[in-house]
Enzyme design. Structure first.
Site, PDB file in Angstrom:
ATOM      1  N   LYS A 309      33.458 -14.749  29.994  1.00 43.97           N
ATOM      2  CA  LYS A 309      32.292 -14.233  29.263  1.00 43.97           C
ATOM      3  C   LYS A 309      31.249 -15.317  28.957  1.00 43.97           C
ATOM      4  O   LYS A 309      30.054 -15.046  28.961  1.00 43.97           O
ATOM      5  CB  LYS A 309      32.750 -13.591  27.953  1.00 43.97           C
ATOM      6  CG  LYS A 309      33.349 -12.207  28.118  1.00 43.97           C
ATOM      7  CD  LYS A 309      33.607 -11.584  26.768  1.00 43.97           C
ATOM      8  CE  LYS A 309      34.186 -10.201  26.904  1.00 43.97           C
ATOM      9  NZ  LYS A 309      34.355  -9.521  25.622  1.00 43.97           N
ATOM     10  N   ASP A 346      29.185  -5.737  23.800  1.00 42.74           N
ATOM     11  CA  ASP A 346      30.198  -5.729  22.728  1.00 42.74           C
ATOM     12  C   ASP A 346      29.515  -5.421  21.393  1.00 42.74           C
ATOM     13  O   ASP A 346      30.104  -4.800  20.505  1.00 42.74           O
ATOM     14  CB  ASP A 346      30.916  -7.084  22.644  1.00 42.74           C
ATOM     15  CG  ASP A 346      31.978  -7.223  23.724  1.00 42.74           C
ATOM     16  OD1 ASP A 346      32.426  -6.181  24.261  1.00 42.74           O
ATOM     17  OD2 ASP A 346      32.363  -8.365  24.051  1.00 42.74           O
TER      18      ASP A 346
HETATM   19  P1  NAP Z   1      38.213 -15.546  21.541  1.00 43.76           P
HETATM   20  O1  NAP Z   1      36.819 -15.915  21.928  1.00 43.76           O
HETATM   21  O2  NAP Z   1      39.358 -16.256  22.153  1.00 43.76           O
HETATM   22  O3  NAP Z   1      38.319 -15.740  19.944  1.00 43.76           O
HETATM   23  C1  NAP Z   1      39.517 -15.522  19.272  1.00 43.76           C
HETATM   24  C2  NAP Z   1      39.296 -15.702  17.782  1.00 43.76           C
HETATM   25  O4  NAP Z   1      40.498 -15.317  17.134  1.00 43.76           O
HETATM   26  C3  NAP Z   1      39.021 -17.149  17.370  1.00 43.76           C
HETATM   27  O5  NAP Z   1      38.140 -17.138  16.292  1.00 43.76           O
HETATM   28  C4  NAP Z   1      40.397 -17.651  16.965  1.00 43.76           C
HETATM   29  O6  NAP Z   1      40.352 -18.605  15.945  1.00 43.76           O
HETATM   30  C5  NAP Z   1      41.012 -16.400  16.398  1.00 43.76           C
HETATM   31  N1  NAP Z   1      42.473 -16.438  16.535  1.00 43.76           N
HETATM   32  C6  NAP Z   1      43.163 -16.537  17.686  1.00 43.76           C
HETATM   33  N2  NAP Z   1      44.489 -16.532  17.439  1.00 43.76           N
HETATM   34  C7  NAP Z   1      44.621 -16.445  16.088  1.00 43.76           C
HETATM   35  C8  NAP Z   1      45.736 -16.412  15.213  1.00 43.76           C
HETATM   36  N3  NAP Z   1      46.983 -16.445  15.693  1.00 43.76           N
HETATM   37  N4  NAP Z   1      45.515 -16.322  13.885  1.00 43.76           N
HETATM   38  C9  NAP Z   1      44.246 -16.280  13.408  1.00 43.76           C
HETATM   39  N5  NAP Z   1      43.149 -16.327  14.171  1.00 43.76           N
HETATM   40  C10 NAP Z   1      43.336 -16.393  15.508  1.00 43.76           C
HETATM   41  O7  NAP Z   1      38.487 -13.991  21.768  1.00 43.76           O
HETATM   42  P2  NAP Z   1      37.417 -12.816  21.737  1.00 43.76           P
HETATM   43  O8  NAP Z   1      36.883 -12.571  23.102  1.00 43.76           O
HETATM   44  O9  NAP Z   1      36.467 -13.070  20.631  1.00 43.76           O
HETATM   45  O10 NAP Z   1      38.339 -11.553  21.413  1.00 43.76           O
HETATM   46  C11 NAP Z   1      38.918 -11.375  20.134  1.00 43.76           C
HETATM   47  C12 NAP Z   1      39.654 -10.044  20.086  1.00 43.76           C
HETATM   48  O11 NAP Z   1      38.751  -8.955  20.210  1.00 43.76           O
HETATM   49  C13 NAP Z   1      40.687  -9.886  21.199  1.00 43.76           C
HETATM   50  O12 NAP Z   1      41.839  -9.303  20.662  1.00 43.76           O
HETATM   51  C14 NAP Z   1      40.024  -8.938  22.149  1.00 43.76           C
HETATM   52  O13 NAP Z   1      40.984  -8.172  22.875  1.00 43.76           O
HETATM   53  C15 NAP Z   1      39.241  -8.061  21.195  1.00 43.76           C
HETATM   54  N6  NAP Z   1      38.108  -7.422  21.872  1.00 43.76           N
HETATM   55  C16 NAP Z   1      38.116  -6.068  21.927  1.00 43.76           C
HETATM   56  C17 NAP Z   1      37.087  -5.411  22.536  1.00 43.76           C
HETATM   57  C18 NAP Z   1      37.106  -3.918  22.603  1.00 43.76           C
HETATM   58  O14 NAP Z   1      36.376  -3.369  23.436  1.00 43.76           O
HETATM   59  N7  NAP Z   1      37.841  -3.232  21.760  1.00 43.76           N
HETATM   60  C19 NAP Z   1      36.024  -6.130  23.112  1.00 43.76           C
HETATM   61  C20 NAP Z   1      36.035  -7.529  23.020  1.00 43.76           C
HETATM   62  C21 NAP Z   1      37.093  -8.157  22.398  1.00 43.76           C
HETATM   63  P3  NAP Z   1      40.314 -20.202  16.205  1.00 43.76           P
HETATM   64  O15 NAP Z   1      38.866 -20.557  16.258  1.00 43.76           O
HETATM   65  O16 NAP Z   1      41.041 -20.762  15.050  1.00 43.76           O
HETATM   66  O17 NAP Z   1      41.027 -20.428  17.509  1.00 43.76           O
END
Ligand code: NAP
Length: 523
Positions: A309, A346
């Site tokens: 992304k 998103d």
């Molecule tokens: P990302 O860029 O990897 O960001 C992940 C975030 O979650 C970071 O802020 C990270 O914090 C935090 N995190 C990761 N593991 C954690 C843990 N064990 N405890 C607490 N915080 C944690 O991922 P993303 O693309 O933003 O996606 C995030 C979520 O949204 C995913 O589950 C994804 O599947 C979901 N999502 C859903 C949709 C949908 O259509 N429903 C669309 C997009 C995303 P740190 O900075 O501390 O690492």
């Protein structure tokens, strides 16, 4: 039917063959024929993989009965030798004999490998060809290379169809296969595809390029080649019977991407709105590989998922200001001039479900996380006048995001004292299981809790939120709304939301049932 009459019927067939041939195997003839019996209601084109049987000749009387019962079914007999990627241990002479007898039993097409043909006298090949149409086949189990040279070696043998099956190691190998088919399909009746997970798209795009048909598996567990997909998927999800040269190509790119629900949802939406397009899974190991395909297939639009992304932005010709601010792009459009434009839907995925429920102007919203999805939520909510607080496991990214979006950060210890209109979970905590939650129940003080995670549908966070008296919004809504916005950008048509919801709900329920069955088996 006599061999001569059989042959005459077979010669009329190339243009009328169904586009999906289902490969049927079995531990013994009875099992193979039972499977064929079960398949014929939905599939009129089957391949009997006789080489999977310990004694292929024993299946022939049953095949004869089968063809008498089902005269409308087109059958290929294949008895591939072990040295050429099959399982048949016998000599070339016995292979030819089995194929000859399969034709006498009613199989209209016979598959013979180039390697066997090369050791067979021309008159024996012609005899086989007088009994049924001949598919001369070549398989490369390692790479996609030397396609023209291979075809050159094949066409010295008389055959009705030339089948070239290679292995894709990159997405671009599929493009090589398509170009090969396009260059040669007006001179020869070709069947071309790439095996392997990277080659999945060739099973759809090969048809678009001019392959007469393609192969499919009966079920997930019964694949006869790596990367094969099921007949049901090819027919109902990808609608291959309708794929033709003008069909536009879209896809979801990621690594890994195999479990994405996007093909099911997007293909259903395209079908409902009668858009001549197909939406594929694009497992790209590098962006360079992907972008070469976007240029050459060409691919008209992409859904972009992990881990591309952010990285994809530098390869695009332009992004809108909102996407530039977020620094993450989940939607690519290829314009008519070939330029690539990036968007972030998103944001629509978060904002639309919330706007259906409350006024966002001055709403107090807590966003958990500071990654790509959190950034889309924070900027989108701020643009609509919400007061946004950010809580992230690591404080640095939260502070940075708060600064750039004019939001604020909050300490976890302050949560029990605060009340929010909405809490949005943009972390992966709780994904794939129902035991983890990013917040404890005493920390959930809100009217609405929106979890971006959609698998499982009801996460631990949503269960706790219900217990704490909040209304819940499942990640499914975000998934559908971000996809709907993509659909609108690509097609200019409103997305069929109800259809999309129904497809994804069904797919998730099936996934949950499989997970449950596996769990029950373990205990
Ligand atoms: P990302 O860029 O990897 O960001 C992940 C975030 O979650 C970071 O802020 C990270 O914090 C935090 N995190 C990761 N593991 C954690 C843990 N064990 N405890 C607490 N915080 C944690 O991922 P993303 O693309 O933003 O996606 C995030 C979520 O949204 C995913 O589950 C994804 O599947 C979901 N999502 C859903 C949709 C949908 O259509 N429903 C669309 C997009 C995303 P740190 O900075 O501390 O690492």
């Amino acid at each position: 039917m006599t061999a001569a009459l059989n042959n005459l019927v077979a010669r009329l067939r190339p243009l009328r063959l169904p586009r999906v041939c289902v490969a049927v195997t079995g531990a013994d003839p009875a099992e193979m024929l039972d499977k064929a019996d079960a398949l014929v209601r939905d599939n009129t084109f089957l391949e009997f993989r006789l080489d999977y049987l310990p004694r292929p000749v024993l299946a022939l009387p049953k095949i004869k009965q089968f063809t008498e019962y089902h005269p409308h079914v087109v059958l290929i007999a294949t008895c591939r030798r072990a040295g050429n990627g099959g399982k048949f241990q016998g000599s070339i002479a016995s292979q030819l004999d089995i194929l000859w007898r399969a034709a006498a039993a009613g199989c209209q097409l016979l598959d013979l490998e180039l390697q066997s043909a090369a050791h067979t006298k021309l008159e024996a090949l012609n005899r086989l060809r007088s009994a049924a149409s001949l598919i001369l086949s070549y398989h490369d189990f390692h790479a996609t290379k030397n396609l023209e040279e291979t075809l050159g070696r094949m066409v010295v043998f008389p055959a009705d169809f030339y089948k070239v099956v290679t292995t894709a190691n990159t997405l671009y190998d599929n493009v090589e296969m398509m170009k090969f088919i396009e260059r040669n399909s007006d001179r020869y009746s070709l069947i071309g595809l790439c095996m392997g997970e990277q080659g999945i798209i060739s099973r759809v795009l090969g048809l678009r390029a001019g392959s007469i048909f393609t192969f499919a598996a009966v079920s997930e567990d019964e694949k006869t080649a790596p990367g094969q997909i099921t007949a049901r998927e090819l027919q109902s999800t990808y609608r291959v019977e309708h794929v033709d040269a003008p069909t536009r190509v879209y896809g979801v790119v990621g690594n890994p991407v195999a479990h994405s629900l996007s093909p099911a949802v997007m293909n259903a939406a395209l079908r409902r709105e009668t858009v001549n397009a197909v939406y594929l899974l694009l497992h790209a190991k590098t962006l360079k590989d992907l972008l070469a395909c976007v240029r050459d297939i060409p691919i008209h639009g992409l859904s972009v998922t992990m881990p591309y992304k952010e990285k994809i932005i530098e390869y695009l010709d332009n992004t809108d200001t909102h996407t530039t601010k977020i620094g993450a792009c989940n939607t690519v459009v290829r314009a008519q001039d070939g330029k690539l434009y990036g968007f972030n839907t998103d944001t629509a995925g978060v904002v639309r479900p919330l706007q259906q429920r409350l006024e966002l102007e001055n709403a107090k919203v807590l966003v958990l996380g500071a990654g790509g999805a959190a950034r889309a939520a924070v900027f989108g909510l701020k643009e609509r006048g919400a007061e946004v607080s950010i809580l992230n496991r690591t404080p640095g990214p939260a502070q940075k995001l708060a600064r750039s979006a004019r939001a604020r950060t909050i300490k976890r210890s302050d949560l029990p004292k605060q009340f929010f209109d909405v809490i949005v979970n943009a972390t992966p905590v709780g994904m794939g299981n129902t035991r983890e939650s990013p917040l404890n129940q005493n920390e959930i003080r809100a009217r609405y809790v929106f979890d971006m995670i959609y698998d499982p549908v009801e996460t631990r966070l949503l269960k706790l939120a219900k217990a704490a008296g909040a209304q819940v919004i499942p990640g499914l809504e975000m998934f559908i709304h971000q996809a709907a916005r993509q659909f609108e950008i690509w097609t200019g048509k409103p997305a069929p939301l109800a259809e999309m919801f129904s497809v994804v709900t069904k797919a998730l329920a099936e996934r949950e049932a499989i997970r449950q069955a596996a769990e029950n088996k373990r205990h």
